[in-house]
Design an enzyme around this catalytic site. Structure first.
Site, short mmCIF file in Angstrom:
data_model
loop_
_atom_site.label_atom_id
_atom_site.label_comp_id
_atom_site.label_asym_id
_atom_site.label_seq_id
_atom_site.Cartn_x
_atom_site.Cartn_y
_atom_site.Cartn_z
N ALA A 119 0.80 -1.21 0.00
CA ALA A 119 0.00 0.00 0.00
C ALA A 119 0.84 1.27 0.00
O ALA A 119 0.37 2.33 -0.41
CB ALA A 119 -0.96 0.00 1.19
N ASP A 138 11.23 6.33 11.31
CA ASP A 138 12.28 6.26 12.32
C ASP A 138 13.66 6.61 11.76
O ASP A 138 14.68 6.31 12.36
CB ASP A 138 12.32 4.87 12.97
CG ASP A 138 12.56 3.74 11.97
OD1 ASP A 138 12.64 4.04 10.75
OD2 ASP A 138 12.66 2.58 12.39
N CYS A 225 9.96 -7.08 1.90
CA CYS A 225 10.56 -7.09 0.56
C CYS A 225 9.86 -6.21 -0.48
O CYS A 225 10.18 -6.28 -1.66
CB CYS A 225 10.68 -8.51 0.01
SG CYS A 225 11.61 -9.64 1.06
N ASP A 227 10.36 -3.15 -0.90
CA ASP A 227 11.39 -2.27 -1.44
C ASP A 227 12.22 -2.98 -2.50
O ASP A 227 12.60 -2.38 -3.51
CB ASP A 227 12.27 -1.73 -0.32
CG ASP A 227 12.87 -2.83 0.56
OD1 ASP A 227 12.38 -3.98 0.52
OD2 ASP A 227 13.83 -2.54 1.30
#
Length: 328
Positions: A119, A138, A225, A227
């Site tokens: 998403a 973060d 995964c 990315d």
């Protein structure tokens, strides 16, 4: 058949000082409901930041404000993926964005309807820029480095730009793909901070037919995964590797190697903190995507772009060894 997504927006407009809530029901892959790519602005960029942990909200607010104050940033959108977070908590967060705004880029909060990692790459009708920064809640990046990464991307918009690099490789002895770090080359940039063309959101979420649909399902099954799969998509489109840029100051608060600043709860939220199986699982993803898509598009890149050329020689000044161009 495409899935129809229902999304809830919490909009915060700094210049209006108002909070609005509305519900939209759209097919994210309907081109008619997305801005014409030819009309997207190239002088600024939209930030899409993942948010999940309620314990990280104070840190998220600080990081979002830093992005919003950066001149190239047109808007910051928090993609909230924790479906169990109470609506009241998110409403209060939105209100805090409103009262703390200082005339910078608007910050808005979008509550995802599922916790799917896919998403974060959905095309969005509110994106008005040619490029987007995909980032985590973060990782704190200094303003100068945000601007530098944007400038590098502006002249290399067909390539993903990042601050954190990794590599794929082939383990010949076991005949399998692995996920690793090489000292001299890389083929993957992480979504801790990634700059890429807005069009690639559409290619990831809506293109590639049945094979990409299966690859996105593999992301959901692994809960990891996404990315790597985006790096596959971009490399396939451009037939070239990513670009790693140097940063003046980047603080990764979620890295388990931190021994102060965040408690265990904040660090353990991140998937990548489970180091024991992390690389093995990510290597499995590379192999799985290769099998599903039928090709290995990842390309190696070499070197890193830096914002300035500084003195490399060391001199003794005031009893300390420092760079020779550094004043006492």
């Amino acid at each position: 058949m495409r899935t129809v997504f229902t999304v809830v927006f919490f909009f915060v407009y700094a210049h209006l000082g108002s909070l609005g809530l509305r519900t939209l029901s759209n097919d994210p892959c309907d081109r008619a409901k997305l801005p014409d790519p030819r009309n997207l602005r190239s002088d600024q960029i939209t930030v899409l930041m993942n948010g999940y942990s309620e314990s990280r909200i104070p840190l998220l607010r600080s990081i979002a404000a830093t992005y919003a104050a950066s001149p190239p940033v047109a808007a910051v959108v928090i993609l909230w993926g924790n479906t169990s977070t109470p609506t009241r908590t998110l409403s209060e967060l939105s209100h805090n964005f409103t009262i703390s705004s200082t005339g910078a880029a608007p910050i808005s909060l979008l509550r995802q309807q599922s916790d799917s990692l896919n998403a974060r790459f959905l095309p969005r009708p509110f994106i008005t820029t040619r490029g987007v920064i995909i980032c985590d809640d973060d990782v704190e990046v200094d303003p100068t480095s945000i601007e530098f990464a944007f400038r590098v991307w502006s002249t290399n918009s067909h390539r993903p730009i990042g601050l954190f690099a990794r590599s794929h490789d082939l383990d010949l002895s076991n005949r399998e793909w692995i996920y690793t770090v090489h000292p001299d080359k890389y083929s993957i940039v992480l979504t801790k901070f990634m700059v890429l063309k807005t069009e690639y959101l559409y290619q990831y979420s809506c293109g590639g037919g049945a094979r990409m649909m299966e690859a996105r399902r593999a992301v959901d099954l692994a809960k990891n995964c996404e990315d790597i799969l985006m790096n596959f998509v971009v490399a396939e489109q451009g037939n070239v590797g990513p670009i790693l840029v140097g940063a003046e100051k980047v603080r990764d608060w979620g890295d388990q190697r931190n021994d102060e600043g965040l408690g265990l709860n904040e660090r353990e939220v991140g998937l990548s903190t489970r180091r024991g199986e992390h690389r093995k699982r990510r290597g499995g993803c590379i192999g799985n995507f290769h099998k599903i898509l039928g090709r290995m598009p990842l390309r190696y890149s070499y070197g890193k772009l830096v914002n300035s050329v500084a003195e490399q020689g060391l001199c003794m000044k005031g009893g300390k060894l420092v760079f020779c161009d550094q004043w006492k």
